[in-house]
Motif scaffolding. Sequence first.
Motif: not given
Length: 157
Positions: A30-41, A122-129
């Motif tokens: 995203d515009e804040s360099d947050q990373l979109l991740l999914v936790r797989r079932a 689960e799905v979420g945005w996470f900081p790259l660091t």
Amino acid sequence: MTTPKFILALREKIGHDLLWMPGITAVVLDESDQLLLVRRADNGRWSLPAGILEPGEQPVEAIVREIHEETAVRTVVDRLVRVESLPPTAYPNGDQVQYLDLCFRCHPISGEAAVNDDESLEVGWFPLTDHPELHPREELCIANALTDDPAPVLVTS
């Protein structure tokens, strides 16, 4: 994870033999360099959004579809960042598969991140660091997506 009908039809003919599949992966920032991740079932691990192409589908259309199906986020593809053949693997039912993976950098244009199918827990945005542990190959995809070089990495070994 539901197996697509076209894969089931192929498996009726080839059984558990090795099946070559076109895979797609996304690094969504995203515009804040947050990373979109999914936790797989299927395995409980966090990962980049990913999937396979349907017959006749273009890779860019497929990754946009997969991201939305898994996360409810609508995206635009910025560029191809990595092309590689992944090692063969076997699923618990004995099916063998090998993916040719195309990894794309994307950015969101609408939608709130949320579980949108039965493939994700689960799905979420996470900081790259500060994000959950990912497979080393996915970390390489992220590193490739963060470079200024517009040419994709073509893995040779």
